[in-house]
Write an enzyme that holds these catalytic residues in place. Sequence first.
Site, PDB file in Angstrom:
ATOM      1  N   HIS A   1       0.767  -1.060  -0.146  1.00 42.36           N
ATOM      2  CA  HIS A   1       0.033   0.029  -0.189  1.00 42.36           C
ATOM      3  C   HIS A   1       1.004   1.219   0.006  1.00 42.36           C
ATOM      4  O   HIS A   1       1.261   1.702   1.121  1.00 42.36           O
ATOM      5  CB  HIS A   1      -0.903  -0.291   1.382  1.00 42.36           C
TER       6      HIS A   1
ATOM      7  N   GLU B   1     -11.350   3.836   6.234  1.00 46.04           N
ATOM      8  CA  GLU B   1      -9.964   4.517   6.441  1.00 46.04           C
ATOM      9  C   GLU B   1     -10.971   5.702   7.154  1.00 46.04           C
ATOM     10  O   GLU B   1     -11.016   5.669   8.237  1.00 46.04           O
ATOM     11  CB  GLU B   1      -9.458   5.013   5.292  1.00 46.04           C
TER      12      GLU B   1
ATOM     13  N   HIS C   1       1.416   4.824  -2.428  1.00 49.19           N
ATOM     14  CA  HIS C   1       1.210   5.770  -3.406  1.00 49.19           C
ATOM     15  C   HIS C   1       2.357   6.268  -4.190  1.00 49.19           C
ATOM     16  O   HIS C   1       2.980   7.395  -3.335  1.00 49.19           O
ATOM     17  CB  HIS C   1       0.054   6.947  -2.838  1.00 49.19           C
TER      18      HIS C   1
HETATM   19  N1  HPA Z   1      -6.583   7.481   1.269  1.00 46.03           N
HETATM   20  C1  HPA Z   1      -7.075   7.891   0.216  1.00 46.03           C
HETATM   21  N2  HPA Z   1      -6.792   8.156  -1.033  1.00 46.03           N
HETATM   22  C2  HPA Z   1      -5.319   8.452  -0.958  1.00 46.03           C
HETATM   23  C3  HPA Z   1      -4.658   8.286   0.207  1.00 46.03           C
HETATM   24  C4  HPA Z   1      -5.141   7.404   1.459  1.00 46.03           C
HETATM   25  O1  HPA Z   1      -4.571   7.153   2.406  1.00 46.03           O
HETATM   26  N3  HPA Z   1      -3.198   8.488  -0.232  1.00 46.03           N
HETATM   27  C5  HPA Z   1      -3.314   8.702  -1.360  1.00 46.03           C
HETATM   28  N4  HPA Z   1      -4.420   8.704  -1.997  1.00 46.03           N
HETATM   29 ZN    ZN Z   2      -3.642   4.811   0.635  1.00 48.93          ZN
END
Ligand code: HPA
Ligand code: ZN
Length: 341
Positions: free
Chosen positions: A17, A200, A19
């Site tokens: 995970h 989240e 980005h």
């Molecule tokens: N959550 C949602 N979108 C995102 C995140 C995240 O933690 N990081 C980069 N885009």
């Molecule tokens: Zn993420």
Amino acid sequence: MTTLSCFIAGLPKAELHLHIEGTLEPAMMLRLAERNRQPQPFPDVETAEKAYRFNDLQSFLDIYYRSTEVLVTEEDFYDLTLAYLEKAASQNVRHAEIFFDPQAHTARGIAFATVLRGMEQACTQAHRQLGISTRLIMCILRHLSEQEGMAMLHEATRWKRWITGIGLDSSERGNPPSKFRNLYREARREGFLLTAHAGEEGTAASVKETLDLLHVDRIDHGVRCMDDPALVEELVRRAVPLTVCPLSNVKLRVFGNMQEHNLKAMLEKGLHVTLNSDDPAYFGGYVNENFTAAAEALELSFSDIVRLAENSFNASMLSIVQKKIHLLELADYARRPAPGN
Ligand code: HPA
Ligand code: ZN
């Protein structure tokens, strides 16, 4: 270095995970802005770092998308990806599954091929020189329409050789999984592995809906699943991996502090948890810092730490044979006496 952080540093692991746009360190951001004659998002590194105080997911995303505007050329995406892979390899990450957000770039007139070619060249070079393997996961921005996402999916099908999975990120609130049901159906038909951010800033119901409607292979974050015991049972029974990111969760106030994080409780329930850095340039650490912060605050045992690493290989998109090779190396590492003993 403590015994624990030394053990974590040497631990073979996978990161699932991450980005790539979230690895843009302030110094690189300023360098690329200058190289591309773009306006500086921040006048200097100190100001950038000071701006990284977030109240929630949206306040982070606003800065994250603004900063990505310095990424313009194939070379920029190459530099960004290679810098991350060098850092990851130095932390004994053996395999990385990397999210990218093409819509954040194509909306600014950057070609899909520019993003992908830059990333792919860095992945190939890192594999050859550092031995780290990678997979690319294209994320759909959930604050945009399903139709716009669908256009990206069609683009991805032309680059299938390089793109293994499809993910879903950006603002969870107000953008439920049901919005992307058709897109996920098509992505599954095309043979992509499927994952999505859920639970989240969203609730356990969002995790449940992601499982039931999108038929994902794993869930990104998913920490709120713990509010629903029946869902936890289902996730355990179906062995659905959850890619948890502790420093991110504390920074974005999903938990008040690291001691309040439910990672240890998730492990105790038998959930298939992995540990990851999400957007390390913004959240204060790469994967080893996440392991160390969580292990210290939650008093994780050595066997908890080894289990997290085991889960990371098992939950990856690697072949059974590749998984086995990593798991054997990990077992060998775990058998050695702990450093300092
Ligand atoms: N959550 C949602 N979108 C995102 C995140 C995240 O933690 N990081 C980069 N885009
Ligand atoms: Zn993420």
